[in-house]
Motif scaffolding. Structure first.
Motif, PDB file in Angstrom:
ATOM      1  N   LEU A 187      -0.638-126.225  39.238  1.00  0.00           N
ATOM      2  CA  LEU A 187       0.263-127.112  39.978  1.00  0.00           C
ATOM      3  C   LEU A 187      -0.109-127.183  41.458  1.00  0.00           C
ATOM      4  CD1 LEU A 187       3.750-126.203  38.423  1.00  0.00           C
ATOM      5  CD2 LEU A 187       2.147-127.999  37.724  1.00  0.00           C
ATOM      6  N   ASP A 188      -1.388-127.295  41.718  1.00  0.00           N
ATOM      7  CA  ASP A 188      -1.875-127.542  43.080  1.00  0.00           C
ATOM      8  C   ASP A 188      -1.327-126.561  44.105  1.00  0.00           C
ATOM      9  OD1 ASP A 188      -3.384-129.763  42.235  1.00  0.00           O
ATOM     10  OD2 ASP A 188      -1.621-131.070  42.370  1.00  0.00           O
ATOM     11  N   GLY A 189      -1.326-125.285  43.756  1.00  0.00           N
ATOM     12  CA  GLY A 189      -0.917-124.262  44.708  1.00  0.00           C
ATOM     13  C   GLY A 189       0.576-124.030  44.807  1.00  0.00           C
ATOM     14  N   HIS A 190       1.348-124.602  43.896  1.00  0.00           N
ATOM     15  CA  HIS A 190       2.810-124.444  43.941  1.00  0.00           C
ATOM     16  C   HIS A 190       3.211-122.972  43.957  1.00  0.00           C
ATOM     17  CE1 HIS A 190       7.041-124.919  43.114  1.00  0.00           C
ATOM     18  NE2 HIS A 190       6.932-124.292  41.949  1.00  0.00           N
ATOM     19  N   ALA A 210       2.320-116.134  39.010  1.00  0.00           N
ATOM     20  CA  ALA A 210       2.189-116.933  40.229  1.00  0.00           C
ATOM     21  C   ALA A 210       0.804-117.568  40.318  1.00  0.00           C
ATOM     22  CB  ALA A 210       2.447-116.059  41.456  1.00  0.00           C
ATOM     23  N   ALA A 211      -0.230-116.790  40.001  1.00  0.00           N
ATOM     24  CA  ALA A 211      -1.597-117.310  40.060  1.00  0.00           C
ATOM     25  C   ALA A 211      -1.821-118.371  38.991  1.00  0.00           C
ATOM     26  CB  ALA A 211      -2.593-116.164  39.888  1.00  0.00           C
ATOM     27  N   TRP A 212      -1.263-118.132  37.809  1.00  0.00           N
ATOM     28  CA  TRP A 212      -1.416-119.073  36.690  1.00  0.00           C
ATOM     29  C   TRP A 212      -0.785-120.417  37.045  1.00  0.00           C
ATOM     30  CZ3 TRP A 212       1.435-122.037  33.370  1.00  0.00           C
ATOM     31  CH2 TRP A 212       0.824-122.428  32.172  1.00  0.00           C
ATOM     32  N   VAL A 224       9.847-125.851  39.289  1.00  0.00           N
ATOM     33  CA  VAL A 224       9.241-124.872  38.400  1.00  0.00           C
ATOM     34  C   VAL A 224       9.478-123.493  39.005  1.00  0.00           C
ATOM     35  CG1 VAL A 224       7.091-123.984  37.416  1.00  0.00           C
ATOM     36  CG2 VAL A 224       7.508-126.452  37.494  1.00  0.00           C
ATOM     37  N   GLY A 225      10.188-122.644  38.265  1.00  0.00           N
ATOM     38  CA  GLY A 225      10.488-121.290  38.702  1.00  0.00           C
ATOM     39  C   GLY A 225       9.848-120.271  37.788  1.00  0.00           C
ATOM     40  N   CYS A 226       9.980-119.008  38.135  1.00  0.00           N
ATOM     41  CA  CYS A 226       9.288-117.916  37.439  1.00  0.00           C
ATOM     42  C   CYS A 226      10.171-117.224  36.404  1.00  0.00           C
ATOM     43  CB  CYS A 226       8.802-116.896  38.461  1.00  0.00           C
ATOM     44  SG  CYS A 226       7.863-115.530  37.733  1.00  0.00           S
ATOM     45  N   HIS A 227       9.564-116.934  35.250  1.00  0.00           N
ATOM     46  CA  HIS A 227      10.263-116.259  34.152  1.00  0.00           C
ATOM     47  C   HIS A 227       9.401-115.107  33.608  1.00  0.00           C
ATOM     48  CE1 HIS A 227      13.616-116.208  31.446  1.00  0.00           C
ATOM     49  NE2 HIS A 227      12.970-116.606  30.374  1.00  0.00           N
ATOM     50  N   THR A 228       8.537-114.558  34.470  1.00  0.00           N
ATOM     51  CA  THR A 228       7.482-113.590  34.164  1.00  0.00           C
ATOM     52  C   THR A 228       6.332-114.296  33.439  1.00  0.00           C
ATOM     53  OG1 THR A 228       8.155-112.762  31.968  1.00  0.00           O
ATOM     54  CG2 THR A 228       9.188-111.729  33.910  1.00  0.00           C
ATOM     55  N   PHE A 229       5.186-113.657  33.379  1.00  0.00           N
ATOM     56  CA  PHE A 229       4.060-114.228  32.646  1.00  0.00           C
ATOM     57  C   PHE A 229       4.183-113.952  31.153  1.00  0.00           C
ATOM     58  CE2 PHE A 229      -0.104-114.170  30.671  1.00  0.00           C
ATOM     59  CZ  PHE A 229      -0.634-115.387  31.092  1.00  0.00           C
ATOM     60  N   GLY A 230       4.543-112.720  30.816  1.00  0.00           N
ATOM     61  CA  GLY A 230       4.529-112.322  29.410  1.00  0.00           C
ATOM     62  C   GLY A 230       5.847-112.433  28.685  1.00  0.00           C
ATOM     63  N   HIS A 231       6.858-113.065  29.302  1.00  0.00           N
ATOM     64  CA  HIS A 231       8.192-113.155  28.704  1.00  0.00           C
ATOM     65  C   HIS A 231       8.665-111.770  28.282  1.00  0.00           C
ATOM     66  CE1 HIS A 231      11.357-114.693  25.782  1.00  0.00           C
ATOM     67  NE2 HIS A 231      11.648-115.266  26.928  1.00  0.00           N
ATOM     68  N   VAL A 232       8.711-110.893  29.251  1.00  0.00           N
ATOM     69  CA  VAL A 232       8.991-109.486  28.983  1.00  0.00           C
ATOM     70  C   VAL A 232      10.250-109.036  29.717  1.00  0.00           C
ATOM     71  CG1 VAL A 232       7.483-108.759  30.875  1.00  0.00           C
ATOM     72  CG2 VAL A 232       7.974-107.172  29.000  1.00  0.00           C
TER      73      VAL A 232
END
Length: 245
Positions: A123-126, A116-118, A90-98
């Motif tokens: 996911l148990d601290g992923h 990251a917090a979400w 699971v990687g990051c794509h921003t929170f707001g898809h912006v």
């Protein structure tokens, strides 16, 4: 004029402030990734990945959970937890898809921290270690933020990463119905094999009638079959990154 400025800003992000990294895997590599995570990227693509025994990278925007994007139902927390438990990255794509073209560095940092917090809560601290730019938009000022927070960032500029790449904006090909007819997949896979390069593919929805940004099950199966025939090492982005040097 604004459209022209945006075009120049996209080009600046692609070609300026390059952060070089050597791409020297022991053998040619393929990484599959899915952006936004439409529901079908898991429910339809997941069984195909499982049948081939491979793992992919899913780039998540927490703000899209249970929403509609491009007319498609998006993932649920249960989907995200299931694919993570199955061993997919699971990687990051921003929170707001912006688009990063619309954010200051401080605003981008805040959005990434929110995502990251979400994700960590579900996911148990992923901790997400790789990033994909929404819409492929890379503002020049965003590269420092991405480079400081992640192992690497993935864009949408066509090509195989060979020899030397920009770690803040890796090249990739679109596993999308609007792009696939223009690719010679056999040649791209063979280039990755022959030159010990890193081919990254990105897509969105998967189904019988995909959007212009998605593909069919047969498209996905074909790429994996070609990659296996060429003896490519098929790994999620973060794991592939660890094998580059």
């Amino acid at each position: 004029m604004s459209a022209f400025i945006d075009k120049m800003r996209r080009r600046a992000g692609r070609y300026l402030d390059v952060r070089p990294v050597a791409v020297r895997p022991s053998r040619g590599t393929l990484s599959l990734s899915f952006d936004d995570i439409p529901e079908s990227a898991w429910t339809e693509a997941g069984p195909v990945l499982d049948a081939h025994g491979v793992k992919a990278t899913y780039y998540v925007c927490g703000g899209l959970e249970r929403g509609i994007n491009l007319g498609l139902r998006q993932f649920t927390t249960e989907h995200l937890q299931a694919l993570f438990a199955a061993g997919h990255e699971v990687g990051c794509h921003t929170f707001g898809h912006v688009s990063t073209l619309t954010l200051s560095p401080a605003e981008l940092e805040a959005d990434l921290a929110r995502n990251a917090a979400w994700v960590a809560e579900r996911l148990d601290g992923h901790v997400m270690t790789t990033f994909a730019y929404p819409f492929g938009d890379c503002a020049l000022t965003s590269k420092t933020v991405i480079d400081g927070r992640f192992l690497c960032g993935r864009g949408v500029r066509d090509g195989v990463n060979v020899g030397r790449a920009d770690r803040a904006l890796l090249q990739a090909i679109g596993l999308e119905s609007r792009r696939l007819p223009g690719y010679d997949l056999e040649a791209l896979v063979q280039q990755a094999a022959d030159q010990k390069g890193w081919l990254i593919a990105y897509g969105h929805d998967v189904g019988d009638r995909p959007t212009p940004y998605g593909c069919t099950v047969a498209d996905l199966d074909r790429l994996l079959t070609l990659a296996k025939a060429a003896d490519l090492d098929i790994q999620p982005v973060a794991r592939a990154w660890s094998r580059m040097a």
